[in-house]
Design a protein around this motif. Structure first.
Motif, PDB file in Angstrom:
ATOM      1  N   MET A 227       0.837  -1.212   0.000  1.00  0.00           N
ATOM      2  CA  MET A 227       0.000   0.000   0.000  1.00  0.00           C
ATOM      3  C   MET A 227       0.869   1.259   0.000  1.00  0.00           C
ATOM      4  SD  MET A 227      -2.971  -0.868   2.750  1.00  0.00           S
ATOM      5  CE  MET A 227      -3.935  -2.375   2.596  1.00  0.00           C
ATOM      6  N   ARG A 228       1.998   1.189   0.703  1.00  0.00           N
ATOM      7  CA  ARG A 228       2.871   2.373   0.749  1.00  0.00           C
ATOM      8  C   ARG A 228       3.495   2.645  -0.624  1.00  0.00           C
ATOM      9  NH1 ARG A 228       3.708   0.129   5.642  1.00  0.00           N
ATOM     10  NH2 ARG A 228       5.762  -0.695   5.173  1.00  0.00           N
ATOM     11  N   PHE A 229       3.782   1.571  -1.347  1.00  0.00           N
ATOM     12  CA  PHE A 229       4.263   1.722  -2.725  1.00  0.00           C
ATOM     13  C   PHE A 229       3.195   2.421  -3.572  1.00  0.00           C
ATOM     14  CE2 PHE A 229       4.198  -0.426  -6.990  1.00  0.00           C
ATOM     15  CZ  PHE A 229       5.356   0.133  -7.520  1.00  0.00           C
ATOM     16  N   ILE A 230       1.941   2.010  -3.392  1.00  0.00           N
ATOM     17  CA  ILE A 230       0.838   2.621  -4.153  1.00  0.00           C
ATOM     18  C   ILE A 230       0.702   4.092  -3.767  1.00  0.00           C
ATOM     19  CG2 ILE A 230      -1.637   2.571  -4.638  1.00  0.00           C
ATOM     20  CD1 ILE A 230      -1.619  -0.432  -3.955  1.00  0.00           C
ATOM     21  N   GLU A 231       0.668   4.345  -2.449  1.00  0.00           N
ATOM     22  CA  GLU A 231       0.471   5.715  -1.963  1.00  0.00           C
ATOM     23  C   GLU A 231       1.612   6.627  -2.383  1.00  0.00           C
ATOM     24  OE1 GLU A 231      -0.004   4.798   2.153  1.00  0.00           O
ATOM     25  OE2 GLU A 231      -1.953   3.853   1.726  1.00  0.00           O
ATOM     26  N   ASP A 232       2.781   6.060  -2.562  1.00  0.00           N
ATOM     27  CA  ASP A 232       3.938   6.846  -2.991  1.00  0.00           C
ATOM     28  C   ASP A 232       3.936   7.073  -4.508  1.00  0.00           C
ATOM     29  OD1 ASP A 232       6.314   8.209  -2.172  1.00  0.00           O
ATOM     30  OD2 ASP A 232       7.495   6.606  -3.113  1.00  0.00           O
ATOM     31  N   GLY A 233       2.880   6.654  -5.172  1.00  0.00           N
ATOM     32  CA  GLY A 233       2.792   6.852  -6.619  1.00  0.00           C
ATOM     33  C   GLY A 233       3.603   5.840  -7.412  1.00  0.00           C
ATOM     34  N   GLY A 234       3.873   4.712  -6.814  1.00  0.00           N
ATOM     35  CA  GLY A 234       4.721   3.698  -7.446  1.00  0.00           C
ATOM     36  C   GLY A 234       4.257   3.255  -8.828  1.00  0.00           C
ATOM     37  N   TYR A 235       2.942   3.162  -9.002  1.00  0.00           N
ATOM     38  CA  TYR A 235       2.414   2.712 -10.307  1.00  0.00           C
ATOM     39  C   TYR A 235       2.541   3.786 -11.382  1.00  0.00           C
ATOM     40  CZ  TYR A 235       0.252  -1.694  -8.724  1.00  0.00           C
ATOM     41  OH  TYR A 235       0.030  -2.961  -8.264  1.00  0.00           O
ATOM     42  N   ARG A 236       2.805   5.019 -10.966  1.00  0.00           N
ATOM     43  CA  ARG A 236       2.879   6.102 -11.947  1.00  0.00           C
ATOM     44  C   ARG A 236       4.301   6.620 -12.157  1.00  0.00           C
ATOM     45  NH1 ARG A 236      -1.092   7.596  -8.363  1.00  0.00           N
ATOM     46  NH2 ARG A 236       0.200   9.342  -7.689  1.00  0.00           N
ATOM     47  N   ASP A 237       5.267   5.922 -11.614  1.00  0.00           N
ATOM     48  CA  ASP A 237       6.646   6.402 -11.678  1.00  0.00           C
ATOM     49  C   ASP A 237       7.512   5.436 -12.483  1.00  0.00           C
ATOM     50  OD1 ASP A 237       9.216   7.345 -11.233  1.00  0.00           O
ATOM     51  OD2 ASP A 237       8.759   7.970  -9.172  1.00  0.00           O
ATOM     52  N   GLU A 238       7.831   5.881 -13.709  1.00  0.00           N
ATOM     53  CA  GLU A 238       8.548   5.011 -14.651  1.00  0.00           C
ATOM     54  C   GLU A 238       9.879   4.488 -14.100  1.00  0.00           C
ATOM     55  OE1 GLU A 238       9.061   6.872 -18.452  1.00  0.00           O
ATOM     56  OE2 GLU A 238       9.997   5.097 -19.333  1.00  0.00           O
ATOM     57  N   ARG A 239      10.487   5.234 -13.178  1.00  0.00           N
ATOM     58  CA  ARG A 239      11.809   4.836 -12.668  1.00  0.00           C
ATOM     59  C   ARG A 239      11.828   3.427 -12.090  1.00  0.00           C
ATOM     60  NH1 ARG A 239      13.236   8.936  -8.086  1.00  0.00           N
ATOM     61  NH2 ARG A 239      10.969   9.010  -8.001  1.00  0.00           N
ATOM     62  N   TRP A 240      10.712   2.982 -11.540  1.00  0.00           N
ATOM     63  CA  TRP A 240      10.726   1.699 -10.823  1.00  0.00           C
ATOM     64  C   TRP A 240      10.487   0.504 -11.739  1.00  0.00           C
ATOM     65  CZ3 TRP A 240      13.010   4.194  -7.570  1.00  0.00           C
ATOM     66  CH2 TRP A 240      12.481   5.304  -6.880  1.00  0.00           C
ATOM     67  N   TRP A 241      10.111   0.768 -12.984  1.00  0.00           N
ATOM     68  CA  TRP A 241       9.577  -0.314 -13.812  1.00  0.00           C
ATOM     69  C   TRP A 241      10.546  -0.805 -14.873  1.00  0.00           C
ATOM     70  CZ3 TRP A 241       4.846  -2.433 -12.663  1.00  0.00           C
ATOM     71  CH2 TRP A 241       4.112  -1.745 -11.689  1.00  0.00           C
ATOM     72  N   HIS A 242      10.529  -2.095 -15.069  1.00  0.00           N
ATOM     73  CA  HIS A 242      11.144  -2.706 -16.253  1.00  0.00           C
ATOM     74  C   HIS A 242      10.434  -2.094 -17.470  1.00  0.00           C
ATOM     75  CE1 HIS A 242      11.745  -5.796 -19.335  1.00  0.00           C
ATOM     76  NE2 HIS A 242      12.737  -6.272 -18.592  1.00  0.00           N
ATOM     77  N   PRO A 243      11.146  -1.791 -18.560  1.00  0.00           N
ATOM     78  CA  PRO A 243      10.494  -1.141 -19.701  1.00  0.00           C
ATOM     79  C   PRO A 243       9.237  -1.872 -20.186  1.00  0.00           C
ATOM     80  CG  PRO A 243      12.872  -1.285 -20.050  1.00  0.00           C
ATOM     81  CD  PRO A 243      12.589  -1.983 -18.755  1.00  0.00           C
ATOM     82  N   ASP A 244       9.276  -3.186 -20.270  1.00  0.00           N
ATOM     83  CA  ASP A 244       8.085  -3.936 -20.706  1.00  0.00           C
ATOM     84  C   ASP A 244       6.971  -3.822 -19.665  1.00  0.00           C
ATOM     85  OD1 ASP A 244       9.700  -4.688 -22.799  1.00  0.00           O
ATOM     86  OD2 ASP A 244      10.069  -6.724 -22.014  1.00  0.00           O
ATOM     87  N   GLY A 245       7.364  -3.775 -18.397  1.00  0.00           N
ATOM     88  CA  GLY A 245       6.399  -3.642 -17.311  1.00  0.00           C
ATOM     89  C   GLY A 245       5.722  -2.278 -17.354  1.00  0.00           C
ATOM     90  N   TRP A 246       6.503  -1.261 -17.658  1.00  0.00           N
ATOM     91  CA  TRP A 246       5.952   0.108 -17.738  1.00  0.00           C
ATOM     92  C   TRP A 246       4.929   0.203 -18.856  1.00  0.00           C
ATOM     93  CZ3 TRP A 246       4.927   3.952 -14.924  1.00  0.00           C
ATOM     94  CH2 TRP A 246       4.734   5.245 -15.446  1.00  0.00           C
ATOM     95  N   ALA A 247       5.243  -0.387 -19.994  1.00  0.00           N
ATOM     96  CA  ALA A 247       4.296  -0.399 -21.117  1.00  0.00           C
ATOM     97  C   ALA A 247       3.022  -1.149 -20.720  1.00  0.00           C
ATOM     98  CB  ALA A 247       4.942  -1.053 -22.341  1.00  0.00           C
ATOM     99  N   TYR A 248       3.195  -2.247 -20.014  1.00  0.00           N
ATOM    100  CA  TYR A 248       2.050  -3.074 -19.626  1.00  0.00           C
ATOM    101  C   TYR A 248       1.177  -2.366 -18.589  1.00  0.00           C
ATOM    102  CZ  TYR A 248      -0.526  -6.958 -17.553  1.00  0.00           C
ATOM    103  OH  TYR A 248      -1.506  -7.758 -17.045  1.00  0.00           O
ATOM    104  N   VAL A 249       1.811  -1.747 -17.615  1.00  0.00           N
ATOM    105  CA  VAL A 249       1.071  -1.043 -16.562  1.00  0.00           C
ATOM    106  C   VAL A 249       0.182   0.048 -17.143  1.00  0.00           C
ATOM    107  CG1 VAL A 249       1.496   0.770 -14.832  1.00  0.00           C
ATOM    108  CG2 VAL A 249       2.474  -1.476 -14.537  1.00  0.00           C
ATOM    109  N   ARG A 250       0.729   0.752 -18.155  1.00  0.00           N
ATOM    110  CA  ARG A 250      -0.050   1.837 -18.744  1.00  0.00           C
ATOM    111  C   ARG A 250      -1.176   1.294 -19.617  1.00  0.00           C
ATOM    112  NH1 ARG A 250       3.860   5.860 -21.330  1.00  0.00           N
ATOM    113  NH2 ARG A 250       4.806   3.872 -21.909  1.00  0.00           N
ATOM    114  N   LYS A 251      -0.861   0.269 -20.407  1.00  0.00           N
ATOM    115  CA  LYS A 251      -1.872  -0.306 -21.296  1.00  0.00           C
ATOM    116  C   LYS A 251      -3.003  -0.945 -20.487  1.00  0.00           C
ATOM    117  CE  LYS A 251      -2.155  -4.054 -24.565  1.00  0.00           C
ATOM    118  NZ  LYS A 251      -1.857  -5.264 -23.857  1.00  0.00           N
TER     119      LYS A 251
END
Ligand code: AVJ
Ligand code: FE
Length: 443
Positions: A227-251
């Motif tokens: 939850m703290r990852f979510i609250e910290d904007g983790g899903y919206r911060d490209e820095r944390w994501w594998h490039p394929d993961g970032w594309a997938y999260v947005r799609k």
């Protein structure tokens, strides 16, 4: 004495087959024909397909390969071959009705038990009978599909049909806020096995792997930490994501684990037909590999490699040997691990003191499958047995390894060497993770 040991092994196989069948029945007898033939998710087969597929594999391996006969219904092989029709297309197959499937699997089982009670026929591959492997393999196959059917239950809509008591409370003082980490010093260990009789081909052979020193989370990552990852904007911060993961999260517009809903200021989730507040101290699950990988990077850490996970779970620094399980060589029991659908959820982080590994890590076996950093591939010296389609066809094609089993995994399909795998986008399985970091230096 050899006769007595052979007898015990066959009785263990019989018990494993019978336990699997009781579970299969429990997962399917509670639903009507409409529910059994419906497709609850494009990711899953109709339950009636799993039901007859279980019997078809038993027909192929126990009645035919081990029994040396023509089998009960070889004409069904095409419909129940997982490779000929992807899951999404299975509703269109000429499937047996649930009633006919039940009758088919019962007929196969009668024949399989005759094979179990007889000496190996001439012409059957003796390797299938070593340690009664083929019977253990078929019991594991049924239990793996039972876990898949349990995941289908979680995906289905409608009133709850499953029930189970809550798992035990935590026995360590860790809270959802901060769990400790354990240290695993550098050095070689034995990975995989050459002598576990029911180990599947991908767990073999035993081989030495040198592992650099690392630190590992003592317990799986919890909902509260996630939850703290979510609250910290983790899903919206490209820095944390594998490039394929970032594309997938947005799609896919991911913003929380599968089945979670934002409800005012808190999170709720759907769980086997009920809605509940997300418990902060329970291991997070229904996250894909990309989410696990991003969380780890956000926390300044990384996922453990498969070798690190197995060393933490099996290596005994006192003897230098690898154990079958974190606690030793004895079979799992309800005081050591949350397995076998005994409960319908993971236990809170910090439970199962008696299941701790020599390094101090808890809950490596049971509760949630744990994503590792590693791609699924064969060990040095791998030989496909008895069929390439169990493991080999999935090697080196982007599947990530999961370890340790979940609350929905039966003990016959779970041990320190057991390897599961799935695509890095998959979220419907009972998977969570823990994180690691290299600790540098010689120790
Ligand atoms: C090992 C869980 C990935 O369910 O796809 C079942 C097990 N193999 N039937 C799967 C399996 C063939 C497999 N996993
Ligand atoms: Fe299968």
């Amino acid at each position: 004495a050899a006769d007595a040991a052979a007898h015990d092994s066959r009785e263990r196989a019989r018990a494993a087959l019978e336990r699997a069948r009781r579970r299969t029945a429990a997962l399917t007898d509670c639903l009507d024909e409409g529910e059994l033939t419906a497709q609850h998710s494009k990711l899953m087969s109709p339950l009636a397909w799993d039901l007859a597929h279980i019997g078809n594999q038993e027909d192929i391996w126990l009645v035919r390969a081990a029994g040396g006969s023509d089998g009960v219904r070889p004409d069904l092989d095409t419909v129940y071959d997982a490779f000929q029709t992807p899951r999404a297309d299975r509703p269109g197959l000429p499937m047996l009705s649930p009633e006919a499937a039940r009758e088919y699997i019962a007929r196969v089982r009668d024949r399989a038990l005759e094979v179990l009670g007889s000496p190996a026929p001439d012409g059957a591959d003796p390797a299938l009978f070593e340690g009664d492997f083929v019977f253990g393999m078929v019991a594991q196959h049924e239990q793996q599909h039972d876990e898949t059917m349990l995941a289908t239950h979680q995906l289905r809509r409608g009133p709850a049909v499953l029930d189970a008591p809550d798992p035990p409370a935590p026995t360590s003082r860790a809270t959802d806020e901060r769990h400790g980490e354990v240290h695993v010093p550098a050095g070689p260990f034995t990975m995989g096995t050459s002598d576990e009789p029911w180990a599947l081909d991908n767990e073999r052979p035993a081989h030495t792997v040198d592992v650099a020193a690392f630190d590992l989370d003592e317990v799986p990552v919890t909902n509260g930490a996630f939850m703290r990852f979510i609250e910290d904007g983790g899903y919206r911060d490209e820095r944390w994501w594998h490039p394929d993961g970032w594309a997938y999260v947005r799609k896919a517009e991911l913003g929380a684990p599968l089945f979670w809903r934002r409800d005012g200021g808190s999170w709720t989730r759907r769980r086997f037909g009920y809605v509940e507040r997300v418990p902060p101290n329970e291991p997070v699950m229904h996250v894909c590999w990309y989410e696990a990988d991003a969380f780890a990077r956000w926390s300044g850490r990384r996922l453990p490699t498969e070798a690190e996970w197995e060393k933490a779970a099996r290596h005994d620094p006192e003897t230098g040997e690898s154990r079958r399980f974190p606690w030793g060589d004895g079979e799992p029991d309800e005081g050591r691990a949350n397995l076998g659908q005994r409960h319908l959820r993971p236990a809170p982080a910090g439970a199962y003191h008696a299941g701790a590994a020599p390094c101090g890590a808890r809950q490596l076996i049971g509760d949630v499958w744990e994503w590792t950093a590693s791609e699924f591939t064969g060990y040095p010296g791998f030989t496909a047995f008895p069929y390439r389609e169990y493991s080999e066809v999935f090697f080196d094609s982007g599947y990530k390894v999961l370890r340790g089993g979940s609350f929905g995994t039966d003990e016959v399909a779970c041990r320190g060497t057991f390897r599961n795998w799935d695509l890095p986008v998959r979220r419907q399985i009972f998977a969570g993770f823990r994180t690691a970091r290299s600790s540098g230096g010689a120790d």
